[in-house]
Write a protein that holds these residues in place. Structure first.
Motif, mmCIF file in Angstrom:
data_model
loop_
_atom_site.group_PDB
_atom_site.id
_atom_site.type_symbol
_atom_site.label_atom_id
_atom_site.label_comp_id
_atom_site.label_asym_id
_atom_site.label_seq_id
_atom_site.Cartn_x
_atom_site.Cartn_y
_atom_site.Cartn_z
ATOM 1 N N PRO A 1 -4.007 18.091 -4.175
ATOM 2 C CA PRO A 1 -3.913 17.040 -5.195
ATOM 3 C C PRO A 1 -2.571 16.323 -5.146
ATOM 4 C CG PRO A 1 -4.903 19.008 -6.129
ATOM 5 C CD PRO A 1 -4.424 19.383 -4.749
ATOM 6 N N GLY A 2 -2.628 15.003 -5.268
ATOM 7 C CA GLY A 2 -1.409 14.198 -5.208
ATOM 8 C C GLY A 2 -1.209 13.515 -3.870
ATOM 9 N N CYS A 3 -1.930 13.952 -2.856
ATOM 10 C CA CYS A 3 -1.805 13.333 -1.535
ATOM 11 C C CYS A 3 -2.664 12.080 -1.446
ATOM 12 C CB CYS A 3 -2.223 14.309 -0.439
ATOM 13 S SG CYS A 3 -1.094 15.689 -0.212
ATOM 14 N N ILE A 4 -2.236 11.130 -0.612
ATOM 15 C CA ILE A 4 -3.022 9.931 -0.301
ATOM 16 C C ILE A 4 -3.020 9.788 1.218
ATOM 17 C CG2 ILE A 4 -3.274 7.448 -0.582
ATOM 18 C CD1 ILE A 4 -1.658 7.629 -3.144
ATOM 19 N N PRO A 5 -4.173 9.908 1.864
ATOM 20 C CA PRO A 5 -4.219 9.845 3.333
ATOM 21 C C PRO A 5 -3.789 8.486 3.875
ATOM 22 C CG PRO A 5 -6.255 10.743 2.411
ATOM 23 C CD PRO A 5 -5.488 10.176 1.260
ATOM 24 N N ASP A 6 -3.567 8.454 5.170
ATOM 25 C CA ASP A 6 -3.172 7.225 5.852
ATOM 26 C C ASP A 6 -4.421 6.434 6.215
ATOM 27 O OD1 ASP A 6 -2.062 5.222 7.366
ATOM 28 O OD2 ASP A 6 -1.645 6.483 9.103
ATOM 29 N N ASP A 7 -4.728 5.403 5.421
ATOM 30 C CA ASP A 7 -5.896 4.579 5.706
ATOM 31 C C ASP A 7 -5.545 3.330 6.505
ATOM 32 O OD1 ASP A 7 -4.552 3.146 3.804
ATOM 33 O OD2 ASP A 7 -6.234 2.947 2.411
ATOM 34 N N VAL A 8 -4.280 3.248 6.957
ATOM 35 C CA VAL A 8 -3.825 2.109 7.755
ATOM 36 C C VAL A 8 -3.832 2.453 9.241
ATOM 37 C CG1 VAL A 8 -1.862 0.601 8.260
ATOM 38 C CG2 VAL A 8 -2.446 1.148 5.888
ATOM 39 N N ASN A 9 -3.195 3.553 9.591
ATOM 40 C CA ASN A 9 -3.120 3.981 10.988
ATOM 41 C C ASN A 9 -3.952 5.220 11.273
ATOM 42 O OD1 ASN A 9 -1.096 2.085 12.227
ATOM 43 N ND2 ASN A 9 0.150 2.855 10.531
ATOM 44 N N GLY B 1 6.030 18.690 11.395
ATOM 45 C CA GLY B 1 6.588 17.713 10.476
ATOM 46 C C GLY B 1 5.654 17.392 9.325
ATOM 47 N N TRP B 2 5.928 16.268 8.641
ATOM 48 C CA TRP B 2 5.084 15.829 7.528
ATOM 49 C C TRP B 2 3.676 15.541 8.026
ATOM 50 C CZ3 TRP B 2 7.238 16.584 3.010
ATOM 51 C CH2 TRP B 2 8.610 16.362 2.806
ATOM 52 N N HIS B 3 2.669 15.997 7.262
ATOM 53 C CA HIS B 3 1.289 15.725 7.633
ATOM 54 C C HIS B 3 0.513 15.205 6.426
ATOM 55 C CE1 HIS B 3 0.768 19.733 5.840
ATOM 56 N NE2 HIS B 3 -0.496 19.404 5.667
ATOM 57 N N PHE B 4 -0.654 14.627 6.693
ATOM 58 C CA PHE B 4 -1.486 14.050 5.645
ATOM 59 C C PHE B 4 -2.629 14.994 5.292
ATOM 60 C CE2 PHE B 4 0.464 10.407 7.751
ATOM 61 C CZ PHE B 4 0.938 9.686 6.662
ATOM 62 N N SER B 5 -2.906 15.080 4.008
ATOM 63 C CA SER B 5 -4.059 15.812 3.503
ATOM 64 C C SER B 5 -4.833 14.901 2.566
ATOM 65 C CB SER B 5 -3.616 17.072 2.746
ATOM 66 O OG SER B 5 -2.930 17.965 3.585
ATOM 67 N N THR B 6 -6.053 15.270 2.267
ATOM 68 C CA THR B 6 -6.837 14.527 1.286
ATOM 69 C C THR B 6 -6.483 15.016 -0.104
ATOM 70 O OG1 THR B 6 -8.685 16.077 1.226
ATOM 71 C CG2 THR B 6 -8.727 14.369 2.958
ATOM 72 N N PRO B 7 -6.773 14.230 -1.147
ATOM 73 C CA PRO B 7 -6.513 14.691 -2.521
ATOM 74 C C PRO B 7 -7.306 15.948 -2.869
ATOM 75 C CG PRO B 7 -6.930 12.324 -2.473
ATOM 76 C CD PRO B 7 -7.268 12.849 -1.112
ATOM 77 N N GLU B 8 -8.450 16.136 -2.210
ATOM 78 C CA GLU B 8 -9.242 17.339 -2.462
ATOM 79 C C GLU B 8 -8.548 18.564 -1.878
ATOM 80 O OE1 GLU B 8 -11.325 13.821 -3.032
ATOM 81 O OE2 GLU B 8 -10.538 14.513 -1.079
ATOM 82 N N GLU B 9 -7.915 18.394 -0.746
ATOM 83 C CA GLU B 9 -7.198 19.509 -0.113
ATOM 84 C C GLU B 9 -5.908 19.814 -0.851
ATOM 85 O OE1 GLU B 9 -8.672 18.544 4.466
ATOM 86 O OE2 GLU B 9 -6.863 17.620 3.658
ATOM 87 N N GLY C 1 0.819 -1.208 0.000
ATOM 88 C CA GLY C 1 0.000 0.000 0.000
ATOM 89 C C GLY C 1 0.855 1.261 0.000
ATOM 90 N N LEU C 2 0.204 2.397 -0.257
ATOM 91 C CA LEU C 2 0.931 3.667 -0.379
ATOM 92 C C LEU C 2 0.130 4.807 0.236
ATOM 93 C CD1 LEU C 2 3.526 4.933 -1.783
ATOM 94 C CD2 LEU C 2 1.955 5.588 -3.629
ATOM 95 N N SER C 3 0.814 5.616 1.033
ATOM 96 C CA SER C 3 0.273 6.890 1.503
ATOM 97 C C SER C 3 1.272 7.984 1.160
ATOM 98 C CB SER C 3 0.025 6.880 3.013
ATOM 99 O OG SER C 3 -1.042 6.025 3.349
ATOM 100 N N VAL C 4 0.757 9.150 0.766
ATOM 101 C CA VAL C 4 1.602 10.269 0.347
ATOM 102 C C VAL C 4 1.266 11.495 1.179
ATOM 103 C CG1 VAL C 4 2.304 11.750 -1.566
ATOM 104 C CG2 VAL C 4 1.661 9.365 -2.019
ATOM 105 N N VAL C 5 2.261 12.040 1.858
ATOM 106 C CA VAL C 5 2.051 13.210 2.714
ATOM 107 C C VAL C 5 1.918 14.478 1.885
ATOM 108 C CG1 VAL C 5 3.269 12.204 4.672
ATOM 109 C CG2 VAL C 5 4.535 13.587 3.012
#
Length: 331
Positions: A107-115, A97-105, A85-89
């Motif tokens: 583009p190009g980000c993939i949220p953390d759907d594991v943790n 530090g590095w944080h997660f956003s949604t692709p809507e917020e 799997g892949l998540s992109v900050v």
């Protein structure tokens, strides 16, 4: 539209005052940049604790980071998208530090759907509540053991290259062939020191002496690669095929003109105008199937120019994207 949480993060990154002592946190007191050694160094193998399994592992990366980009490249080239799997900050580095956003917020980000983490640092603390190092990417996470396997890119790409072939759609690709292993290790060593890390040692230097020394070493390394490609008239750095050596150099060179040349003051020469053989090689790697899709220049440029406010306090992002990489290659 940005969510309230995303707007809050953006505002914090823009308005939070950073104490002077932290403005140059990447450099040592003598002005030299020294990279932190990775902390998690376990290995995926058929004989160890972390055995290769489809769906067991998850990769956390940044599109902006050249070290994380290595792992994304090998994952795709080997055909492991359905296995790991892949998540992109988000590209923006905040005080947290590095944080997660949604692709809507973003583009190009993939949220953390594991943790379901909001920050990369949460992944580190979940693996080790006493962790006190930097919160870097890439991170290879084991969903079964609920811990970090490894956060050293050079080791992760070796695992992806060899340990998941039973599940890969391109198992015949070997980026570290035994016959060329010693030569690959040798070229990796000086390319890492002079070029991969050399751009950072130049860009994060805080004295003229440290900068001058490291930028000269950097361009000596680039000249050396150019000469190697010219004299051998080779398509690849080692042997007759794409190898790990090409992957490790590529993620720096593809960022060189759009970011390192200006932002890191590596402006003695450009790849576009001064290194014709290196430019041809860059285009050759870029045009391999599945490589282009791993590159997000918006994330790359915005991360460096908007996150390193000690270097670029205005956060203005230049328009140049570097050389055109889709151009036909004339052999």
């Amino acid at each position: 539209m940005l969510s309230a949480a995303a707007r809050s993060i953006r505002k914090m990154a823009t308005t939070t005052a950073i104490p002077d002592a932290k403005l140059y946190k990447w450099a040592s007191p003598d002005g030299e940049f020294r990279r932190q050694v990775s902390s998690f160094r376990d290995t995926v193998s058929k004989t160890g604790r972390f055995q290769p399994e489809a769906g067991r592992y998850h990769l956390y990366i940044s599109h902006a980071c050249p070290w994380a980009h290595r792992t994304h490249l090998v994952r795709n080239l080997k055909g492991l998208e359905h296995v790991i799997g892949l998540s992109v900050v988000d590209y923006l580095m905040t005080p947290e530090g590095w944080h997660f956003s949604t692709p809507e917020e973003t583009p190009g980000c993939i949220p953390d759907d594991v943790n379901n983490a909001k920050y990369i640092k949460e992944i580190y603390f979940k693996a080790n509540a006493e962790y006190s190092g930097r919160f870097t990417v890439p991170v290879l996470w084991d969903k079964k053991e609920q811990t970090i396997v490894n956060n050293e890119s050079s080791e992760i790409i070796r695992m992806l290259n060899s340990e998941f072939n039973d599940f890969a759609t391109n198992p015949s690709l070997d980026l570290y062939p035994t016959a060329h292993a010693a030569e690959i290790d040798s070229i990796n060593s000086w390319i890492y020191d002079q070029i991969n890390n050399g751009v950072y040692k130049s860009g994060f230097a805080t004295t003229q002496e440290a900068y001058q020394k490291n930028v000269e070493i950097l361009f000596e390394g680039l000249d050396r690669v150019e000469l190697r490609l010219k004299e051998s008239d080779a398509k690849w750095l080692v042997g007759e095929q794409l190898t790990e050596a090409d992957i490790r150099l590529f993620t720096t060179i593809v960022r060189f003109d759009p970011v390192y040349h200006g932002h890191f003051k590596c402006n003695k020469k450009t790849i576009s105008h001064d290194y014709p053989y290196l430019l041809k090689w860059l285009r050759r790697v870029y045009q391999i199937s599945k490589v282009k899709e791993t590159i997000n220049l918006e994330h790359i440029k915005k991360h460096y120019y908007m996150s390193h406010i000690q270097i670029n306090p205005s956060k203005v992002v230049p328009v140049w994207n570097g050389p055109v990489l889709d151009s036909p290659i004339i052999e």
